[in-house]
Write an enzyme that holds these catalytic residues in place. Structure first.
Site, PDB file in Angstrom:
ATOM      1  N   GLY A   1      21.175 -29.094 -15.665  1.00 55.53           N
ATOM      2  CA  GLY A   1      21.104 -28.590 -17.041  1.00 55.53           C
ATOM      3  C   GLY A   1      22.404 -27.946 -17.483  1.00 55.53           C
ATOM      4  O   GLY A   1      22.904 -28.218 -18.586  1.00 55.53           O
TER       5      GLY A   1
ATOM      6  N   GLN B   1      19.447 -34.423  -6.884  1.00 55.32           N
ATOM      7  CA  GLN B   1      18.219 -34.208  -6.115  1.00 55.32           C
ATOM      8  C   GLN B   1      17.218 -35.373  -6.186  1.00 55.32           C
ATOM      9  O   GLN B   1      16.481 -35.612  -5.218  1.00 55.32           O
ATOM     10  CB  GLN B   1      17.545 -32.911  -6.578  1.00 55.32           C
ATOM     11  CG  GLN B   1      18.439 -31.683  -6.443  1.00 55.32           C
ATOM     12  CD  GLN B   1      17.878 -30.440  -7.127  1.00 55.32           C
ATOM     13  OE1 GLN B   1      16.697 -30.157  -7.071  1.00 55.32           O
ATOM     14  NE2 GLN B   1      18.748 -29.699  -7.798  1.00 55.32           N
TER      15      GLN B   1
ATOM     16  N   VAL C   1      24.860 -14.591 -10.566  1.00 55.53           N
ATOM     17  CA  VAL C   1      24.347 -13.598 -11.522  1.00 55.53           C
ATOM     18  C   VAL C   1      23.260 -12.764 -10.838  1.00 55.53           C
ATOM     19  O   VAL C   1      22.367 -13.308 -10.179  1.00 55.53           O
ATOM     20  CB  VAL C   1      23.770 -14.285 -12.780  1.00 55.53           C
ATOM     21  CG1 VAL C   1      23.102 -13.264 -13.701  1.00 55.53           C
ATOM     22  CG2 VAL C   1      24.859 -15.042 -13.525  1.00 55.53           C
TER      23      VAL C   1
ATOM     24  N   CYS D   1       9.873 -31.821 -10.189  1.00 54.18           N
ATOM     25  CA  CYS D   1       9.395 -33.189  -9.974  1.00 54.18           C
ATOM     26  C   CYS D   1       8.006 -33.217  -9.328  1.00 54.18           C
ATOM     27  O   CYS D   1       7.870 -33.453  -8.120  1.00 54.18           O
ATOM     28  CB  CYS D   1      10.365 -34.026  -9.159  1.00 54.18           C
ATOM     29  SG  CYS D   1       9.941 -35.765  -9.299  1.00 54.18           S
TER      30      CYS D   1
ATOM     31  N   ASP E   1      14.565 -26.310 -15.234  1.00 57.46           N
ATOM     32  CA  ASP E   1      13.500 -25.813 -14.366  1.00 57.46           C
ATOM     33  C   ASP E   1      13.196 -24.331 -14.546  1.00 57.46           C
ATOM     34  O   ASP E   1      12.070 -23.893 -14.285  1.00 57.46           O
ATOM     35  CB  ASP E   1      13.864 -26.065 -12.887  1.00 57.46           C
ATOM     36  CG  ASP E   1      13.923 -27.539 -12.528  1.00 57.46           C
ATOM     37  OD1 ASP E   1      13.613 -28.382 -13.383  1.00 57.46           O
ATOM     38  OD2 ASP E   1      14.294 -27.844 -11.374  1.00 57.46           O
TER      39      ASP E   1
ATOM     40  N   LYS F   1       8.889 -30.395 -14.763  1.00 52.59           N
ATOM     41  CA  LYS F   1      10.286 -29.991 -14.562  1.00 52.59           C
ATOM     42  C   LYS F   1      11.066 -31.119 -13.876  1.00 52.59           C
ATOM     43  O   LYS F   1      10.930 -31.329 -12.675  1.00 52.59           O
ATOM     44  CB  LYS F   1      10.337 -28.721 -13.729  1.00 52.59           C
ATOM     45  CG  LYS F   1       9.678 -27.524 -14.427  1.00 52.59           C
ATOM     46  CD  LYS F   1       9.706 -26.268 -13.592  1.00 52.59           C
ATOM     47  CE  LYS F   1       8.962 -25.124 -14.262  1.00 52.59           C
ATOM     48  NZ  LYS F   1       9.533 -24.654 -15.519  1.00 52.59           N
ATOM     49  N   THR F   2      11.872 -31.838 -14.654  1.00 52.60           N
ATOM     50  CA  THR F   2      12.656 -32.950 -14.110  1.00 52.60           C
ATOM     51  C   THR F   2      14.042 -33.004 -14.741  1.00 52.60           C
ATOM     52  O   THR F   2      14.279 -32.448 -15.818  1.00 52.60           O
ATOM     53  CB  THR F   2      11.986 -34.315 -14.393  1.00 52.60           C
ATOM     54  OG1 THR F   2      11.975 -34.536 -15.817  1.00 52.60           O
ATOM     55  CG2 THR F   2      10.570 -34.401 -13.855  1.00 52.60           C
TER      56      THR F   2
ATOM     57  N   CYS G   1       8.702 -39.395 -14.717  1.00 52.16           N
ATOM     58  CA  CYS G   1       8.484 -39.319 -13.287  1.00 52.16           C
ATOM     59  C   CYS G   1       8.534 -40.735 -12.711  1.00 52.16           C
ATOM     60  O   CYS G   1       7.606 -41.519 -12.919  1.00 52.16           O
ATOM     61  CB  CYS G   1       7.134 -38.660 -12.992  1.00 52.16           C
ATOM     62  SG  CYS G   1       6.933 -38.350 -11.241  1.00 52.16           S
TER      63      CYS G   1
HETATM   64  P1  FAD Z   1      19.347 -27.289 -10.738  1.00 50.87           P
HETATM   65  O1  FAD Z   1      19.923 -28.644 -10.935  1.00 50.87           O
HETATM   66  O2  FAD Z   1      18.593 -27.033  -9.493  1.00 50.87           O
HETATM   67  O3  FAD Z   1      20.564 -26.257 -10.884  1.00 50.87           O
HETATM   68  C1  FAD Z   1      20.409 -24.872 -10.866  1.00 50.87           C
HETATM   69  C2  FAD Z   1      21.761 -24.263 -10.548  1.00 50.87           C
HETATM   70  O4  FAD Z   1      21.684 -22.840 -10.744  1.00 50.87           O
HETATM   71  C3  FAD Z   1      22.158 -24.484  -9.091  1.00 50.87           C
HETATM   72  O5  FAD Z   1      23.411 -25.119  -9.036  1.00 50.87           O
HETATM   73  C4  FAD Z   1      22.181 -23.092  -8.508  1.00 50.87           C
HETATM   74  O6  FAD Z   1      23.184 -22.905  -7.513  1.00 50.87           O
HETATM   75  C5  FAD Z   1      22.448 -22.238  -9.739  1.00 50.87           C
HETATM   76  N1  FAD Z   1      22.004 -20.850  -9.579  1.00 50.87           N
HETATM   77  C6  FAD Z   1      20.892 -20.408  -8.953  1.00 50.87           C
HETATM   78  N2  FAD Z   1      20.857 -19.061  -8.959  1.00 50.87           N
HETATM   79  C7  FAD Z   1      21.973 -18.650  -9.637  1.00 50.87           C
HETATM   80  C8  FAD Z   1      22.490 -17.364  -9.955  1.00 50.87           C
HETATM   81  N3  FAD Z   1      21.882 -16.245  -9.564  1.00 50.87           N
HETATM   82  N4  FAD Z   1      23.658 -17.297 -10.658  1.00 50.87           N
HETATM   83  C9  FAD Z   1      24.290 -18.458 -11.048  1.00 50.87           C
HETATM   84  N5  FAD Z   1      23.841 -19.681 -10.749  1.00 50.87           N
HETATM   85  C10 FAD Z   1      22.694 -19.779 -10.050  1.00 50.87           C
HETATM   86  N6  FAD Z   1      14.040 -35.256 -11.491  1.00 50.87           N
HETATM   87  C11 FAD Z   1      13.979 -36.445 -12.148  1.00 50.87           C
HETATM   88  O7  FAD Z   1      14.298 -36.491 -13.318  1.00 50.87           O
HETATM   89  N7  FAD Z   1      13.572 -37.577 -11.516  1.00 50.87           N
HETATM   90  C12 FAD Z   1      13.249 -37.601 -10.198  1.00 50.87           C
HETATM   91  O8  FAD Z   1      12.924 -38.656  -9.647  1.00 50.87           O
HETATM   92  C13 FAD Z   1      13.313 -36.368  -9.476  1.00 50.87           C
HETATM   93  N8  FAD Z   1      12.998 -36.336  -8.169  1.00 50.87           N
HETATM   94  C14 FAD Z   1      13.165 -35.190  -7.464  1.00 50.87           C
HETATM   95  C15 FAD Z   1      12.910 -35.197  -6.104  1.00 50.87           C
HETATM   96  C16 FAD Z   1      13.109 -34.064  -5.347  1.00 50.87           C
HETATM   97  C17 FAD Z   1      12.807 -34.092  -3.876  1.00 50.87           C
HETATM   98  C18 FAD Z   1      13.609 -32.874  -5.964  1.00 50.87           C
HETATM   99  C19 FAD Z   1      13.886 -31.647  -5.132  1.00 50.87           C
HETATM  100  C20 FAD Z   1      13.867 -32.855  -7.328  1.00 50.87           C
HETATM  101  C21 FAD Z   1      13.627 -33.996  -8.096  1.00 50.87           C
HETATM  102  N9  FAD Z   1      13.842 -34.015  -9.477  1.00 50.87           N
HETATM  103  C22 FAD Z   1      13.736 -35.194 -10.171  1.00 50.87           C
HETATM  104  C23 FAD Z   1      14.006 -32.753 -10.219  1.00 50.87           C
HETATM  105  C24 FAD Z   1      15.433 -32.458 -10.692  1.00 50.87           C
HETATM  106  O9  FAD Z   1      16.340 -32.587  -9.634  1.00 50.87           O
HETATM  107  C25 FAD Z   1      15.458 -31.047 -11.276  1.00 50.87           C
HETATM  108  O10 FAD Z   1      14.431 -30.925 -12.233  1.00 50.87           O
HETATM  109  C26 FAD Z   1      16.781 -30.735 -11.948  1.00 50.87           C
HETATM  110  O11 FAD Z   1      17.839 -30.796 -11.004  1.00 50.87           O
HETATM  111  C27 FAD Z   1      16.734 -29.349 -12.578  1.00 50.87           C
HETATM  112  O12 FAD Z   1      17.964 -29.009 -13.137  1.00 50.87           O
HETATM  113  P2  FAD Z   1      18.321 -27.475 -13.404  1.00 50.87           P
HETATM  114  O13 FAD Z   1      19.666 -27.470 -14.020  1.00 50.87           O
HETATM  115  O14 FAD Z   1      17.210 -26.805 -14.094  1.00 50.87           O
HETATM  116  O15 FAD Z   1      18.386 -26.866 -11.924  1.00 50.87           O
END
Ligand code: FAD
Length: 410
Positions: free
Chosen positions: A28, A59, A94, A177, A311, A319-320, A354
């Site tokens: 994101g 992921q 943070v 996911c 997420d 959440k994807t 999904c």
């Molecule tokens: P993330 O990509 O997890 O990023 C969060 C970031 O915040 C990380 O880099 C972390 O280091 C950082 N962070 C955490 N705490 C702090 C802090 N205190 N200060 C600063 N930074 C911080 N999605 C799909 O669309 N299709 C799929 O087929 C799919 N399959 C999946 C299968 C598995 C096994 C898994 C684990 C996930 C899957 N997903 C899938 C889900 C997808 O990967 C997540 O929904 C997506 O990565 C979420 O993005 P995000 O930016 O919210 O979080």
């Protein structure tokens, strides 16, 4: 944690200031940063990303890594390579949000002030949420696709499996996911069958839910898949403990409260997940700990210069990363509109996707909105197992992520 009102810092505390600060450089955070820098209409924006990790993960491919059909090293890149040109990277964690002061405090003590804040810090994985799990994850038949560090244990466990009981769990509460716990179950069943071990194996899928999938159109086909594969379903069952010494997974029947121990030879655990503690303990959180945003315009309900996606947000959808692909353009348009003093007109309809892999070379692409109505991308019935959708998942979506979504292009 200090409350905003009691918040005081010594005068010598180091402080940075940026126009737009993004917390989290995952799917994101990077997508929003790239889009902001592209859509500023020629005006240079001062965008900073706070991200402690030196690595960025794709992921969604961990499902395939766990099944031995994708290379782990192709799911990770240096964070420095995905930070968009023109954005600053603050390599910090943070610790506190002080939205009334437009200020973040890092765990190092560094302060970062902002005009606009975007929170994209992902979901927290609670390995300690199941007694015994943290001690035995990655060894002796207990594995999980839910982290870079544990995903190869799934493939190792599958390769060593010689028949017996293989259990796949889904925890109570929101997870990233929601389909991933069943995808690895289907792949494992296919692998076990291909190795001629199916007759010697019992395969169980345990979930606190009441059905295999929440959207009716896809539920029907997935029920057929479960039936065809002879997978035993244990709905309304939650994993509450692992007895490593006796290799037992302990479940609670959520309706009868009965405790059900089952011996396992393979146990794939999807760990319980929650809003990150530093968010749930902050003024930005809703009653469940998520960043409390409007579900259509992604603006914080109480702090208008704060937006969130992905997420860690309260958006009531699955959440994807696919959901983020549709959330990011809405967030960027609305943030820039707010900055220009204009109304927030962009709307997110809850789209999520999904890709339910049902075996090697087979996939059902579920896509739906807030109302659980299908919102499909292709001109054919997506509630059908297809080889072409597997090709999409394995070969097309990964490069599209790295070179399209993270660059703010798709
Ligand atoms: P993330 O990509 O997890 O990023 C969060 C970031 O915040 C990380 O880099 C972390 O280091 C950082 N962070 C955490 N705490 C702090 C802090 N205190 N200060 C600063 N930074 C911080 N999605 C799909 O669309 N299709 C799929 O087929 C799919 N399959 C999946 C299968 C598995 C096994 C898994 C684990 C996930 C899957 N997903 C899938 C889900 C997808 O990967 C997540 O929904 C997506 O990565 C979420 O993005 P995000 O930016 O919210 O979080």
């Amino acid at each position: 944690m200090l409350s905003s009102s009691s918040f005081r810092l010594p005068a010598e505390t180091p402080r940075l200031k940026h126009q737009i600060v993004i917390v989290g450089g995952g799917s994101g955070g990077i997508t929003v940063a790239a889009r902001l820098l592209r859509s500023a209409g020629g005006k240079k924006l001062d965008v900073a990303i706070v991200e402690p990790s030196t690595r960025h993960y794709y992921q969604p491919a961990w499902t395939l890594v766990g099944a031995g059909t994708f290379r782990l090293e192709d799911t990770v890149k240096p964070e420095a390579d995905v930070i968009p040109p023109g954005a600053s990277w603050i390599q910090e964690r943070v610790a506190e949000f002080h939205p009334a002061e437009n200020l973040l405090v890092m765990s190092s003590g560094l302060e970062v002030a902002y005009e606009y804040l975007v929170v994209a810090a992902g979901i927290q994985i609670n390995w300690n949420g199941v007694p015994g799990l943290a001690e035995c994850i990655g060894k002796d038949g207990v594995c999980s696709n839910y982290s870079f560090d544990t995903v190869t244990s799934t493939w190792e466990t599958l390769r060593k499996f010689q028949g017996g009981t293989a259990i796949f769990t889904q925890p109570a509460g929101a997870i990233k996911c929601g389909g991933a716990p069943q995808k690895i179950c289907y792949l494992a069943e296919d692998f076990i069958r291909k190795r001629g071990l199916r007759d010697k194996s019992r395969i169980i899928y345990a979930s606190p839910g009441t059905a295999i999938f929440s959207v009716e159109k896809y539920r029907k086909v997935l029920e057929e898949v479960v039936e065809r594969k002879g997978i035993e379903t244990m709905f309304r069952h939650n994993l509450i403990g692992i007895r490593e010494a006796t290799k037992e997974a302990v479940f609670e029947n959520l309706d009868t409260k009965e405790i059900v121990p089952i011996k396992y030879d393979m146990l794939h655990v999807t760990p319980p997940q929650s809003a990150p503690d530093f968010i749930s303990q902050s003024p930005l959180a809703d009653e469940h700990g998520w960043v409390e945003v409007d579900q259509y315009n992604l603006q914080h309900k109480r702090f208008p210069n704060v937006f969130s996606l992905g997420d860690c947000s309260s958006l009531p959808t699955s959440k994807t990363g696919a959901a983020i692909r549709k959330q990011a353009p809405v967030l960027v348009k609305n943030l820039l509109a707010h900055k220009a003093g204009k109304p927030l007109e962009a709307r997110y309809n809850g789209y999520t996707s999904c890709p339910v892999v049902t075996g090697y070379g087979k996939m059902v692409l579920a896509e739906f909105d807030y109302n659980h109505e299908p919102v499909e991308s292709f001109p054919f019935n997506q509630a059908k197992e297809r080889w072409t959708m597997w090709i999409l998942k394995k070969y097309i979506l990964p490069p599209l992520y790295w070179s399209g979504m993270l660059k703010g292009l798709v």
